[in-house]
Design a protein around this motif. Structure first.
Motif, PDB file in Angstrom:
ATOM      1  N   GLY A  32       2.679   6.687  14.132  1.00  0.00           N
ATOM      2  CA  GLY A  32       3.814   6.039  13.474  1.00  0.00           C
ATOM      3  C   GLY A  32       3.757   4.522  13.609  1.00  0.00           C
ATOM      4  O   GLY A  32       3.954   3.793  12.630  1.00  0.00           O
ATOM      5  N   TRP A  33       3.432   4.031  14.829  1.00  0.00           N
ATOM      6  CA  TRP A  33       3.342   2.581  15.029  1.00  0.00           C
ATOM      7  C   TRP A  33       2.151   1.990  14.266  1.00  0.00           C
ATOM      8  O   TRP A  33       2.229   0.883  13.738  1.00  0.00           O
ATOM      9  CB  TRP A  33       3.244   2.249  16.515  1.00  0.00           C
ATOM     10  N   TYR A  34       1.060   2.743  14.189  1.00  0.00           N
ATOM     11  CA  TYR A  34      -0.106   2.282  13.418  1.00  0.00           C
ATOM     12  C   TYR A  34       0.270   2.130  11.936  1.00  0.00           C
ATOM     13  O   TYR A  34      -0.053   1.133  11.304  1.00  0.00           O
ATOM     14  CB  TYR A  34      -1.248   3.285  13.578  1.00  0.00           C
ATOM     15  N   VAL A  35       0.971   3.126  11.403  1.00  0.00           N
ATOM     16  CA  VAL A  35       1.365   3.101   9.990  1.00  0.00           C
ATOM     17  C   VAL A  35       2.307   1.928   9.719  1.00  0.00           C
ATOM     18  O   VAL A  35       2.178   1.230   8.704  1.00  0.00           O
ATOM     19  CB  VAL A  35       2.009   4.449   9.579  1.00  0.00           C
ATOM     20  N   ILE A  36       3.259   1.691  10.637  1.00  0.00           N
ATOM     21  CA  ILE A  36       4.160   0.549  10.477  1.00  0.00           C
ATOM     22  C   ILE A  36       3.351  -0.748  10.466  1.00  0.00           C
ATOM     23  O   ILE A  36       3.569  -1.623   9.626  1.00  0.00           O
ATOM     24  CB  ILE A  36       5.227   0.528  11.590  1.00  0.00           C
ATOM     25  N   GLY A  37       2.404  -0.869  11.406  1.00  0.00           N
ATOM     26  CA  GLY A  37       1.565  -2.069  11.450  1.00  0.00           C
ATOM     27  C   GLY A  37       0.731  -2.226  10.199  1.00  0.00           C
ATOM     28  O   GLY A  37       0.582  -3.338   9.669  1.00  0.00           O
ATOM     29  N   TYR A  38       0.189  -1.133   9.699  1.00  0.00           N
ATOM     30  CA  TYR A  38      -0.688  -1.162   8.527  1.00  0.00           C
ATOM     31  C   TYR A  38       0.071  -1.595   7.269  1.00  0.00           C
ATOM     32  O   TYR A  38      -0.418  -2.389   6.478  1.00  0.00           O
ATOM     33  CB  TYR A  38      -1.297   0.223   8.324  1.00  0.00           C
ATOM     34  N   HIS A  39       1.256  -1.033   7.080  1.00  0.00           N
ATOM     35  CA  HIS A  39       1.976  -1.264   5.828  1.00  0.00           C
ATOM     36  C   HIS A  39       3.017  -2.375   5.897  1.00  0.00           C
ATOM     37  O   HIS A  39       3.344  -2.965   4.864  1.00  0.00           O
ATOM     38  CB  HIS A  39       2.652   0.031   5.363  1.00  0.00           C
ATOM     39  N   ALA A  40       3.553  -2.626   7.096  1.00  0.00           N
ATOM     40  CA  ALA A  40       4.654  -3.598   7.162  1.00  0.00           C
ATOM     41  C   ALA A  40       4.652  -4.367   8.477  1.00  0.00           C
ATOM     42  O   ALA A  40       5.708  -4.690   9.000  1.00  0.00           O
ATOM     43  CB  ALA A  40       5.976  -2.862   6.987  1.00  0.00           C
TER      44      ALA A  40
END
Length: 196
Positions: A63-71
């Motif tokens: 979840g934190w990776y996805v947040i970092g990747y997209h936003a």
């Protein structure tokens, strides 16, 4: 009242692994230590518990990776202050991350990031580390970290059995509190020392 309690107890026992999974997503290290303590008293089976703890913590990390990747940048600008993350700490972490991301991912996991675990996960996404590589190194570190925290909880469970009834409850609760406070305090100390 008695029937409600029996129903709730039965429900918790039936869905205890699902409950552990969900709680681990929210607060992995504390749940791992506490369930290690419960493992000592046979409330859980070792391998299913280990798998559920790893899965829950990896879901949170993804979840934190996805947040970092997209936003990543907007998230840090808006919410970074709530997690003690600043633009300068992100820049420093990114510079190091580009050179050594494999080692950083693994060692960040087994050391709780020395207080920078969340920042490391966000920067991994922002730096576009390939997801498969991110998952492999994170899971390897997670395997070690889960075992360590389960062992800590289990060890305190062992102390619980060895000491007399009036003393062991205080010792175990105090020990768990001390472990949690030490982990939190050490991370805060390192964050303040390195990025002030």
């Amino acid at each position: 009242m008695g029937l409600d309690f029996l129903f709730l107890s039965g429900w918790l026992l039936a869905y205890k692994y699902w409950l552990v999974f969900l709680l681990t997503i929210v607060e992995g290290p504390v749940v791992m230590t506490f369930t290690g303590f419960l493992l000592r008293f046979d409330y859980f089976s070792f391998w299913p518990l280990y798998a559920v703890l790893m899965a829950g913590d990896l879901v949170a990390d993804i979840g934190w990776y996805v947040i970092g990747y997209h936003a990543g940048r907007p998230f840090i600008q808006q919410f970074g202050k709530f997690f003690s993350i600043t633009e300068s700490s992100v820049k420093k972490t990114e510079d190091i991350f580009h050179r050594h991301h494999n080692k950083i991912l693994f060692f960040s996991k087994i050391t709780m990031g020395f207080g920078f675990a969340l920042l490391t996960l966000l920067v991994a996404g922002m730096s576009r580390v390939p997801f498969r590589k991110y998952l492999v190194f994170n899971a390897a570190g997670q395997f070690v970290w889960t075992g360590v925290l389960l062992a800590v909880g289990y060890f305190f469970g062992n102390l619980y059995v060895q000491f007399n009834e009036s003393f062991h409850r205080i010792a175990v609760i105090a020990g768990l509190v001390v472990v949690v406070l030490l982990l939190y305090g050490f991370g805060t100390y390192l964050r303040n020392r390195n990025f002030k």
